[in-house]
Structure formats: structure tokens, C-alpha cells
Design a protein around this motif. Structure first.
Motif, PDB file in Angstrom:
ATOM      1  N   LYS A  35      51.596  32.852 -24.705  1.00  0.00           N
ATOM      2  CA  LYS A  35      50.248  33.411 -24.765  1.00  0.00           C
ATOM      3  C   LYS A  35      50.383  34.921 -24.742  1.00  0.00           C
ATOM      4  CE  LYS A  35      47.526  29.758 -22.706  1.00  0.00           C
ATOM      5  NZ  LYS A  35      46.577  29.401 -21.659  1.00  0.00           N
ATOM      6  N   CYS A  36      49.714  35.568 -25.655  1.00  0.00           N
ATOM      7  CA  CYS A  36      49.736  37.029 -25.679  1.00  0.00           C
ATOM      8  C   CYS A  36      48.700  37.568 -24.689  1.00  0.00           C
ATOM      9  CB  CYS A  36      49.463  37.528 -27.089  1.00  0.00           C
ATOM     10  SG  CYS A  36      50.872  37.245 -28.199  1.00  0.00           S
ATOM     11  N   THR A  37      48.774  38.835 -24.414  1.00  0.00           N
ATOM     12  CA  THR A  37      47.856  39.476 -23.483  1.00  0.00           C
ATOM     13  C   THR A  37      46.478  39.584 -24.106  1.00  0.00           C
ATOM     14  OG1 THR A  37      49.676  40.765 -22.568  1.00  0.00           O
ATOM     15  CG2 THR A  37      47.462  41.587 -22.146  1.00  0.00           C
ATOM     16  N   ASP A  38      45.449  39.115 -23.394  1.00  0.00           N
ATOM     17  CA  ASP A  38      44.090  39.249 -23.923  1.00  0.00           C
ATOM     18  C   ASP A  38      43.528  40.623 -23.539  1.00  0.00           C
ATOM     19  OD1 ASP A  38      43.229  39.100 -21.279  1.00  0.00           O
ATOM     20  OD2 ASP A  38      42.346  37.124 -21.489  1.00  0.00           O
ATOM     21  N   TYR A  39      42.342  40.910 -24.037  1.00  0.00           N
ATOM     22  CA  TYR A  39      41.753  42.234 -23.843  1.00  0.00           C
ATOM     23  C   TYR A  39      41.533  42.563 -22.368  1.00  0.00           C
ATOM     24  CZ  TYR A  39      38.777  46.284 -24.436  1.00  0.00           C
ATOM     25  OH  TYR A  39      38.265  47.555 -24.384  1.00  0.00           O
ATOM     26  N   SER A  40      41.101  41.594 -21.593  1.00  0.00           N
ATOM     27  CA  SER A  40      40.858  41.822 -20.164  1.00  0.00           C
ATOM     28  C   SER A  40      42.147  42.230 -19.455  1.00  0.00           C
ATOM     29  CB  SER A  40      40.273  40.567 -19.527  1.00  0.00           C
ATOM     30  OG  SER A  40      40.129  40.749 -18.142  1.00  0.00           O
ATOM     31  N   ASP A  41      43.228  41.474 -19.687  1.00  0.00           N
ATOM     32  CA  ASP A  41      44.518  41.803 -19.059  1.00  0.00           C
ATOM     33  C   ASP A  41      45.055  43.132 -19.581  1.00  0.00           C
ATOM     34  OD1 ASP A  41      44.433  39.476 -17.587  1.00  0.00           O
ATOM     35  OD2 ASP A  41      45.705  38.352 -18.982  1.00  0.00           O
ATOM     36  N   TRP A  42      44.871  43.376 -20.873  1.00  0.00           N
ATOM     37  CA  TRP A  42      45.332  44.624 -21.476  1.00  0.00           C
ATOM     38  C   TRP A  42      44.612  45.820 -20.839  1.00  0.00           C
ATOM     39  CZ3 TRP A  42      43.085  48.652 -24.114  1.00  0.00           C
ATOM     40  CH2 TRP A  42      43.944  49.497 -24.798  1.00  0.00           C
ATOM     41  N   THR A  43      43.294  45.683 -20.659  1.00  0.00           N
ATOM     42  CA  THR A  43      42.502  46.761 -20.053  1.00  0.00           C
ATOM     43  C   THR A  43      42.951  47.037 -18.627  1.00  0.00           C
ATOM     44  OG1 THR A  43      40.607  46.165 -21.420  1.00  0.00           O
ATOM     45  CG2 THR A  43      40.149  47.513 -19.498  1.00  0.00           C
TER      46      THR A  43
END
Length: 54
Positions: free
Chosen positions: A38-46
Motif C-alpha cells: 500500500k502506498c502512502t495516502d494523502y493523509s499520511d503524506w501530509t
């Protein structure tokens, strides 16, 4: 408006447009085709970005 605006902004210039890297919002489904992770989603990236910036 500047009469040369289309030329200034490279409108219709396919070679120029091919060099542009467009932003993609991070999502869990990896855009490179991988299905085993699973790649990093926007929430985790932020969250990670805020930790780096401080």
C-alpha cells in the motif's frame, strides 16, 4: 491581454507539454501498478510532511 500570450505560455506546443510533470495526489493504490504493497495516502503524506517541516 497580451496578443502573444499563447506563444508565451506554449499553448499547442506538444514537445513542451511532454516535459511537464503533473502533480498526483498520493493514494493508497500505487500508481506504478504494484499490488503487493500500500502506498502512502494523502493523509499520511501530509502528516509526514508536517513532521519534516516542523
Amino acid at each position: 491581454m497580451n496578443p502573444d500570450q499563447c506563444e508565451i505560455s506554449h499553448a499547442g506546443d506538444e514537445e513542451y507539454a511532454a516535459q511537464i510533470w503533473y502533480w498526483s495526489t498520493p493514494i493508497e493504490n500505487c500508481l506504478d501498478g504494484r499490488t503487493d504493497v500500500k502506498c502512502t495516502d494523502y493523509s499520511d503524506w501530509t502528516t509526514a510532511w508536517q513532521e519534516i517541516k516542523g
